[in-house]
Structure formats: structure tokens, C-alpha cells
Design an enzyme around this catalytic site. Structure first.
Site, PDB file in Angstrom:
ATOM      1  N   GLY A  36     -30.272 -28.427   6.187  1.00 24.43           N
ATOM      2  CA  GLY A  36     -31.358 -29.001   5.392  1.00 24.43           C
ATOM      3  C   GLY A  36     -31.962 -30.204   6.107  1.00 24.43           C
ATOM      4  O   GLY A  36     -33.184 -30.295   6.284  1.00 24.43           O
ATOM      5  N   HIS A  37     -31.090 -31.115   6.570  1.00 24.25           N
ATOM      6  CA  HIS A  37     -31.583 -32.278   7.322  1.00 24.25           C
ATOM      7  C   HIS A  37     -32.307 -31.811   8.591  1.00 24.25           C
ATOM      8  O   HIS A  37     -33.354 -32.337   8.941  1.00 24.25           O
ATOM      9  CB  HIS A  37     -30.413 -33.166   7.797  1.00 24.25           C
ATOM     10  N   LYS A 151     -34.377 -31.137  -2.688  1.00 30.11           N
ATOM     11  CA  LYS A 151     -33.125 -31.053  -3.450  1.00 30.11           C
ATOM     12  C   LYS A 151     -32.965 -32.300  -4.303  1.00 30.11           C
ATOM     13  O   LYS A 151     -32.550 -32.231  -5.447  1.00 30.11           O
ATOM     14  CB  LYS A 151     -31.905 -30.875  -2.547  1.00 30.11           C
ATOM     15  N   ASP A 152     -33.328 -33.446  -3.727  1.00 30.31           N
ATOM     16  CA  ASP A 152     -33.332 -34.694  -4.493  1.00 30.31           C
ATOM     17  C   ASP A 152     -34.761 -34.924  -4.969  1.00 30.31           C
ATOM     18  O   ASP A 152     -35.443 -35.836  -4.517  1.00 30.31           O
ATOM     19  CB  ASP A 152     -32.842 -35.841  -3.610  1.00 30.31           C
ATOM     20  N   SER A 188     -24.602 -32.659   1.860  1.00 29.43           N
ATOM     21  CA  SER A 188     -23.464 -33.207   2.608  1.00 29.43           C
ATOM     22  C   SER A 188     -22.196 -33.113   1.767  1.00 29.43           C
ATOM     23  O   SER A 188     -21.091 -33.003   2.292  1.00 29.43           O
ATOM     24  CB  SER A 188     -23.736 -34.667   2.961  1.00 29.43           C
TER      25      SER A 188
HETATM   26  O1  PAF Z   1     -31.073 -38.773   0.324  1.00 32.02           O
HETATM   27  C1  PAF Z   1     -30.333 -39.544   0.969  1.00 32.02           C
HETATM   28  O2  PAF Z   1     -29.566 -39.126   1.840  1.00 32.02           O
HETATM   29  C2  PAF Z   1     -30.380 -41.041   0.670  1.00 32.02           C
HETATM   30  O3  PAF Z   1     -30.602 -41.278  -0.678  1.00 32.02           O
HETATM   31  C3  PAF Z   1     -31.402 -41.799   1.527  1.00 32.02           C
HETATM   32  C4  PAF Z   1     -32.822 -41.325   1.257  1.00 32.02           C
HETATM   33  C5  PAF Z   1     -31.083 -41.614   3.008  1.00 32.02           C
HETATM   34  C6  PAF Z   1     -31.343 -43.301   1.220  1.00 32.02           C
HETATM   35  O4  PAF Z   1     -30.077 -43.833   1.491  1.00 32.02           O
END
Ligand code: PAF
Length: 282
Positions: A36-37, A151-152, A188
Site C-alpha cells: 500500500g505504501h 484506508k485511513d 502495517s
Molecule cells: O497514516 C500514518 O501512517 C500516520 O498517521 C502518518 C500520516 C504517517 C502520521 O504519523
């Protein structure tokens, strides 16, 4: 690949790009990188002259110290993954005292009320922590575009509010959820699931798909009941919340309103691991 631990060394690396008015793409992460990242990083590489990826586990966004402690830390592997995509990626991985200039605490934000819904209700201070760290990161990286996964989804809306509040000249780009073969949204936290839990966690996607299929035929009340019943059937899960909400305000409605885009949101525990997911319904 260049790895920076301090704001000043990051700044010197970015200076020539800024002088040439090159675009800087930014992918903020807390490490434990997954596909995803990497999809965000690949998109950023396509759309910008240079790309910064931050790897920083932000202490101020965790309401639960045990969750912070258990958050997977895999920096060495993260660097290998990033390097395999492009050696040009600039990595920013500061310690907390460096990023926060010794004052490791959150600012208090009002994000148009979005901060009071779902994750905001269940994780006290979470979005103040996210807003605070992203404000610091955006100031250190000065990106033209920053990339966030859907996802967030609530976090994505919060970040769009944050850049208005802090008047940051950055374009916030939302990117589709990347899923495992069984439908589980990549996260993660999935690294903390046993093999059995990982397989069972396919239920979350299955339930969201069922809600999407039945969205036009069932009332909100019956859709909520359908989800609660599915979760009651399973010994593995504890449902924390399920909501169908307006995808711009994240407020719920009693009945479906015309011309409103709705999204289903879910948070649940499997073993000690908290997972969230969401899906557009119409
Ligand atoms: O989504 C995340 O991994 C975290 O909330 C972020 C955006 C890196 C901020 O710490």
C-alpha cells in the site's frame, strides 16, 4: 539512497530542488512498509521531480502506550524496499526530539467537526497528534504534493482540513486502498496477525462487500444489523464500530438522502490487533 535524521540535513538536500522550482512529492509513513505504501511512493515518483518518504512512528498520535510499543519497527527492511523501487528516494527518519524540537506534545485542532467522528471518538487525541506531526513534517519537507491512502479515509479528510488551517501550500492526494488476495486492506498492523487471524480477517472485506451489494435495498438500520450479526457469529472478532456516513462530513443520517455519497466504515479487534477499513457504497 539518502537517509536523513535531521531537519537541517534534509533541508540542504532539498535546497537545489527548491532553487530549480522542482516539484517535491511526499509520502509520510510510520514505517513497516507494505505494498500500500509502495503504491503511494510509485505514484509520487511518477508525478514529481523528487520524492521524500518519512519513516517516523509518531508518539503523540497513540492514545494507548501498549499500541505504540507494539507498533512494528522494521527500518532496515523498509530501506531495502524503498531502494528497490528507486535509489533516488530521499528518506527522512528523525527521532522525536529532533522533529518536535524537544517539545513532544500535540497542538489542539478543530477540523470542522470531522475529528469528533469514529476514530476521533475511539482514540482520544489521535487526530491532534496526526495534525501536529504532519504540520511539522510538511514544514520540514515543503512538498508540492503529499500522498495518503484511503484506508485511513478519516485521516485523509483531516489532512485536507489541516492544510487549510495551517495554510500549507501542498496538494493532498488520496489513493485507493491496496488489498491482500483475501481482501484484507493492507496495513502495517497486519504483521501482528497470526496466519489464522490473517485468514479470518478476510471477514472485514466480505462484510463491507455485502453492505455495498445490499445498500440500495436495505435501510441503514438493517444494514447496521446485518453487520452486527455477522460479527456476532465469529468468536475471533470484536466489532468496535460500524457506521455508514456521509463521505464528506462523516456524519450519519437516519435515512438515505439523495445526492449524498455514503461510505461504510468499520473498526474491529482481532486478537489484540485493531484493524480499520472502509468502502464507498454509491
Ligand atoms: O497514516 C500514518 O501512517 C500516520 O498517521 C502518518 C500520516 C504517517 C502520521 O504519523
Amino acid at each position: 539512497m539518502k537517509i536523513h535524521n535531521s531537519k537541517s540535513s534534509l533541508e540542504s538536500t532539498l535546497l537545489p530542488f527548491k532553487k530549480n522550482k522542482n516539484s517535491i512529492g511526499f509520502v509520510p509513513t510510520m514505517g513497516a512498509l507494505h505494498k500500500g505504501h509502495l503504491s503511494l511512493v510509485k505514484k509520487a515518483l511518477k508525478e514529481n521531480d523528487c520524492v521524500v518518504v518519512s519513516v517516523f512512528i509518531n508518539p503523540t498520535q497513540f492514545d494507548n502506550p501498549a499500541d505504540l510499543e507494539k507498533y512494528p519497527r522494521t527500518l532496515e527492511n523498509d530501506l531495502i524496499l524503498l531502494n528497490s523501487i528507486s535509489e533516488k528516494i530521499i528518506v527522512f527518519s528523525p527521532v522525536a526530539s529532533e522533529l518536535y524540537s524537544q517539545n513532544i506534545s500535540s497542538k489542539s485542532y478543530v477540523f470542522s467537526g470531522i475529528e469528533q467522528e469514529m476514530e476521533g471518538k475511539h482514540r482520544a487525541g489521535h487526530f491532534d497528534g496526526v495534525g501536529t506531526v504532519l504540520n511539522l513534517l510538511f514544514k520540514a519537507v515543503t512538498p508540492s504534493k503529499a500522498y495518503f491512502g484511503e484506508k485511513d479515509f478519516q485521516q485523509l479528510l483531516i489532512v485536507k482540513e489541516l492544510v487549510k488551517i495551517e495554510r500549507l501550500p501542498v496538494n493532498i492526494i488520496g489513493c485507493p486502498i491496496v488489498r491482500e488476495k483475501n481482501g484484507l486492506a493492507m496495513s502495517s498492523r497486519n504483521k501482528r496477525l497470526s496466519k489464522e487471524e490473517f485468514e479470518k480477517a478476510a471477514l472485514i472485506y466480505g462484510v463491507l462487500m455485502k453492505v455495498k451489494e445490499k445498500f440500495h435495498n436495505l435501510s441503514f438500520e438493517n444494514l447496521n444489523k446485518l453487520v452486527e450479526d455477522e460479527f456476532k457469529k465469529s468468536d475471533f472478532f470484536t466489532l468496535e464500530y460500524f457506521e455508514i456516513a456521509n463521505s464528506s462530513t462523516l456524519k450519519t443520517d437516519v435515512v438515505k438522502l439523495k445526492n449524498i455519497k455514503y461510505r461504510a466504515f468499520i473498526a474491529c479487534f482481532i486478537g489484540g490487533v485493531r484493524l480499520i477499513d472502509n468502502m464507498a457504497l454509491n
